[in-house]
Design a protein around this motif. Structure first.
Motif, PDB file in Angstrom:
ATOM      1  N   ALA A  52       0.832  -1.210   0.000  1.00  0.00           N
ATOM      2  CA  ALA A  52       0.000   0.000   0.000  1.00  0.00           C
ATOM      3  C   ALA A  52       0.866   1.260   0.000  1.00  0.00           C
ATOM      4  N   PRO A  53       0.991   1.929  -1.150  1.00  0.00           N
ATOM      5  CA  PRO A  53       1.772   3.169  -1.206  1.00  0.00           C
ATOM      6  C   PRO A  53       0.959   4.370  -0.759  1.00  0.00           C
ATOM      7  N   VAL A  54       1.602   5.507  -0.674  1.00  0.00           N
ATOM      8  CA  VAL A  54       0.923   6.769  -0.373  1.00  0.00           C
ATOM      9  C   VAL A  54       1.164   7.736  -1.527  1.00  0.00           C
ATOM     10  N   SER A  55       0.309   8.744  -1.605  1.00  0.00           N
ATOM     11  CA  SER A  55       0.491   9.792  -2.608  1.00  0.00           C
ATOM     12  C   SER A  55      -0.333  10.998  -2.180  1.00  0.00           C
ATOM     13  N   PHE A  56      -0.333  12.044  -2.994  1.00  0.00           N
ATOM     14  CA  PHE A  56      -1.218  13.176  -2.739  1.00  0.00           C
ATOM     15  C   PHE A  56      -2.655  12.664  -2.800  1.00  0.00           C
ATOM     16  N   GLN A  57      -3.474  13.088  -1.841  1.00  0.00           N
ATOM     17  CA  GLN A  57      -4.853  12.599  -1.768  1.00  0.00           C
ATOM     18  C   GLN A  57      -5.801  13.791  -1.767  1.00  0.00           C
ATOM     19  N   ALA A  58      -6.694  13.826  -2.747  1.00  0.00           N
ATOM     20  CA  ALA A  58      -7.595  14.970  -2.897  1.00  0.00           C
ATOM     21  C   ALA A  58      -8.477  15.179  -1.671  1.00  0.00           C
ATOM     22  N   GLU A  59      -8.934  14.083  -1.051  1.00  0.00           N
ATOM     23  CA  GLU A  59      -9.834  14.208   0.089  1.00  0.00           C
ATOM     24  C   GLU A  59      -9.183  14.961   1.241  1.00  0.00           C
ATOM     25  N   SER A  60      -7.970  14.577   1.614  1.00  0.00           N
ATOM     26  CA  SER A  60      -7.303  15.228   2.743  1.00  0.00           C
ATOM     27  C   SER A  60      -6.929  16.675   2.414  1.00  0.00           C
ATOM     28  N   LEU A  61      -6.533  16.920   1.170  1.00  0.00           N
ATOM     29  CA  LEU A  61      -6.195  18.286   0.761  1.00  0.00           C
ATOM     30  C   LEU A  61      -7.423  19.186   0.789  1.00  0.00           C
ATOM     31  N   LEU A 233       0.984  -0.742  10.196  1.00  0.00           N
ATOM     32  CA  LEU A 233       2.193  -0.272   9.514  1.00  0.00           C
ATOM     33  C   LEU A 233       1.855   0.871   8.565  1.00  0.00           C
ATOM     34  N   LEU A 234       0.761   0.730   7.821  1.00  0.00           N
ATOM     35  CA  LEU A 234       0.323   1.769   6.887  1.00  0.00           C
ATOM     36  C   LEU A 234       0.043   3.070   7.627  1.00  0.00           C
ATOM     37  N   THR A 235      -0.686   2.970   8.733  1.00  0.00           N
ATOM     38  CA  THR A 235      -1.033   4.160   9.517  1.00  0.00           C
ATOM     39  C   THR A 235       0.205   4.822  10.110  1.00  0.00           C
ATOM     40  N   SER A 236       1.120   4.019  10.637  1.00  0.00           N
ATOM     41  CA  SER A 236       2.329   4.561  11.273  1.00  0.00           C
ATOM     42  C   SER A 236       3.248   5.235  10.264  1.00  0.00           C
ATOM     43  N   SER A 237       3.465   4.586   9.105  1.00  0.00           N
ATOM     44  CA  SER A 237       4.371   5.152   8.102  1.00  0.00           C
ATOM     45  C   SER A 237       3.798   6.428   7.504  1.00  0.00           C
ATOM     46  N   GLN A 238       2.495   6.447   7.250  1.00  0.00           N
ATOM     47  CA  GLN A 238       1.855   7.655   6.733  1.00  0.00           C
ATOM     48  C   GLN A 238       1.957   8.796   7.739  1.00  0.00           C
ATOM     49  N   ALA A 239       1.756   8.477   9.023  1.00  0.00           N
ATOM     50  CA  ALA A 239       1.831   9.505  10.068  1.00  0.00           C
ATOM     51  C   ALA A 239       3.238  10.079  10.181  1.00  0.00           C
ATOM     52  N   LEU A 240       4.251   9.229  10.141  1.00  0.00           N
ATOM     53  CA  LEU A 240       5.636   9.704  10.221  1.00  0.00           C
ATOM     54  C   LEU A 240       5.978  10.586   9.027  1.00  0.00           C
ATOM     55  N   ALA A 241       5.496  10.185   7.834  1.00  0.00           N
ATOM     56  CA  ALA A 241       5.760  10.969   6.623  1.00  0.00           C
ATOM     57  C   ALA A 241       5.142  12.356   6.736  1.00  0.00           C
ATOM     58  N   ASP A 242       3.875  12.418   7.169  1.00  0.00           N
ATOM     59  CA  ASP A 242       3.192  13.705   7.282  1.00  0.00           C
ATOM     60  C   ASP A 242       3.779  14.568   8.391  1.00  0.00           C
ATOM     61  N   MET A 243       4.200  13.925   9.485  1.00  0.00           N
ATOM     62  CA  MET A 243       4.786  14.669  10.594  1.00  0.00           C
ATOM     63  C   MET A 243       6.057  15.383  10.141  1.00  0.00           C
ATOM     64  N   GLY A 244       6.894  14.664   9.405  1.00  0.00           N
ATOM     65  CA  GLY A 244       8.142  15.254   8.937  1.00  0.00           C
ATOM     66  C   GLY A 244       7.938  16.339   7.910  1.00  0.00           C
ATOM     67  N   THR A 245       7.110  16.056   6.915  1.00  0.00           N
ATOM     68  CA  THR A 245       6.954  17.026   5.824  1.00  0.00           C
ATOM     69  C   THR A 245       6.185  18.270   6.270  1.00  0.00           C
ATOM     70  N   SER A 246       5.255  18.133   7.240  1.00  0.00           N
ATOM     71  CA  SER A 246       4.496  19.300   7.698  1.00  0.00           C
ATOM     72  C   SER A 246       5.393  20.281   8.446  1.00  0.00           C
ATOM     73  N   LEU A 247       6.403  19.785   9.138  1.00  0.00           N
ATOM     74  CA  LEU A 247       7.345  20.668   9.832  1.00  0.00           C
ATOM     75  C   LEU A 247       8.233  21.426   8.852  1.00  0.00           C
ATOM     76  N   LEU A 248       8.262  20.967   7.599  1.00  0.00           N
ATOM     77  CA  LEU A 248       9.041  21.630   6.558  1.00  0.00           C
ATOM     78  C   LEU A 248       8.153  22.396   5.589  1.00  0.00           C
ATOM     79  N   GLY A 249       6.863  22.549   5.938  1.00  0.00           N
ATOM     80  CA  GLY A 249       5.930  23.281   5.085  1.00  0.00           C
ATOM     81  C   GLY A 249       5.446  22.500   3.889  1.00  0.00           C
ATOM     82  N   GLY A 250       5.694  21.196   3.894  1.00  0.00           N
ATOM     83  CA  GLY A 250       5.365  20.379   2.734  1.00  0.00           C
ATOM     84  C   GLY A 250       3.934  19.894   2.718  1.00  0.00           C
ATOM     85  N   ALA A 251       3.538  19.363   1.572  1.00  0.00           N
ATOM     86  CA  ALA A 251       2.181  18.850   1.384  1.00  0.00           C
ATOM     87  C   ALA A 251       2.069  17.448   1.977  1.00  0.00           C
ATOM     88  N   PRO A 252       0.886  17.084   2.472  1.00  0.00           N
ATOM     89  CA  PRO A 252       0.708  15.762   3.063  1.00  0.00           C
ATOM     90  C   PRO A 252       0.564  14.677   2.000  1.00  0.00           C
TER      91      PRO A 252
END
Length: 359
Positions: A52-61, A233-252
């Motif tokens: 299960a990969p992640v990508s930009f998601q229209a719903e969350s945006l 695993l999916l929930t944890s990895s997605q959360a870590l990715a968003d946590m890091g990128t949000s602190l850098l002003g990045g998109a989820p």
């Protein structure tokens, strides 16, 4: 020739993600820091053999843009939501939450999100100064989806044709803010207020439903039994990715229904898709494309995703049980307010109805 099929599946999902990445830029998110997210999840998926990969998601945006007022609040909502999802992922309580509320309430919330997406698409077309672009995008998306039933064709044709109209018919060319196009990491300090708390809770509720539905659907597409998706695993990895990128002003980045799961090597295809997206962001190609694609060009995909994909299936599942009043209330409150309030109202009604019935 497995590698070629894996590559084609990966490219198809990349084509689906690019317009949603442009939508992220329209909200003021920097996309270069999101390179970190794609690389992190690609590494985790490869190590743990997750399909299960992640990508930009229209719903969350769309939800984040609807609940926040500026980019600082958007990134703070993402950060807060990622903390909640990290706790859920690392403690493994995702399935307990579903058991507590009931699957019909979760699916009702997702159906309400579908209505919310369609409304956002219509509002985007009405208020945007390139309003004809938005309406054209919706028209093309609806026709394409009704004929093809394929989301990749739907998003590609609606975005390309409406963008061509915007560029040549309305002479559109965006001047993206420096924080969106900059190719470096800039620390963005999170802020806190009640609106951000509400947004973080709503985003977490949306991700709970998306991880369950999108994650399990992606797992089913592999044809492997039992379902190969590890939701924790999916929930944890997605959360870590968003946590890091949000602190850098990045998109989820969030869970998606990914065609890479139907490739001969679903793990490799999913990782390849995320590596391609990381390369596109790192090289600045998405920022260059975004100058000629108005945010209203995504309106068609949002409308189709909401009304034809997310709403019908989830609404049918939610209303099929005995607690139809609870499901209907959750659905409508989610659509009118937000997913957190919708989920909460459904849960409270589920508890209160039996008490009133016993009086």
């Amino acid at each position: 020739m497995h590698w070629f099929a894996d590559l084609m599946a990966a490219i198809g999902v990349v084509l689906n993600g690019i317009p949603q990445g442009i939508m992220a830029m329209g909200l003021g998110f920097a996309v270069f820091p999101t390179t970190f997210s794609f690389l992190l999840v690609a590494a985790i998926n490869f190590i743990f053999h997750s399909v299960a990969p992640v990508s930009f998601q229209a719903e969350s945006l769309a939800l984040t843009g609807n609940l926040g007022r500026n980019t600082r609040e958007f990134t703070s909502i993402i950060f807060g939501g990622s903390i909640i999802m990290a706790i859920i992922g690392f403690t493994g309580v995702l399935t307990r939450i579903v058991h507590l509320f009931g699957n019909h309430i979760i699916t009702a919330m997702m159906a309400g999100v579908g209505i919310m997406l369609a409304k956002i698409a219509l509002d985007m077309s009405k208020v945007h100064r390139h309003s004809l672009t938005g309406w054209l995008s919706i028209l093309v998306a609806v026709i394409t989806y009704l004929i093809s039933k394929d989301l990749v064709w739907t998003i590609c044709l609606s975005v390309i044709l409406s963008s061509l109209y915007a560029v040549f018919g309305e002479h559109y060319q965006a001047s993206l803010p420096a924080n969106v196009t900059v190719r470096k990491f800039i620390f963005t300090k999170p802020m806190f207020n009640l609106r951000i708390l509400r947004g973080a809770l709503s985003l977490a509720c949306l991700n709970i439903g998306a991880n369950l539905s999108y994650g399990l659907i992606t797992g089913q597409m592999t044809g492997i039994k039992p379902n190969p998706v590890n939701l924790n695993l999916l929930t944890s990895s997605q959360a870590l990715a968003d946590m890091g990128t949000s602190l850098l002003g990045g998109a989820p980045v969030e869970t998606i229904i990914s065609a890479t799961a139907s490739a001969p090597e679903p793990v490799i295809a999913g990782c390849l898709m995320m590596l391609i997206m990381a390369a596109i962001l790192a090289l600045g190609w998405l920022q260059k494309i975004g100058k000629y694609v108005p945010s209203s060009s995504i309106a068609g995909f949002l409308f189709v995703l909401g009304m034809f994909v997310t709403f019908p299936e989830n609404a049918a599942s939610a209303l099929a049980g005995k607690e139809q009043l609870v499901a209907a209330t959750t659905m409508l409150v989610t659509a009118l307010v937000d997913p957190f309030v919708g989920l909460l109202s459904g849960g409270l009604l589920k508890v209160l109805l039996p008490l009133f019935a016993s009086l």
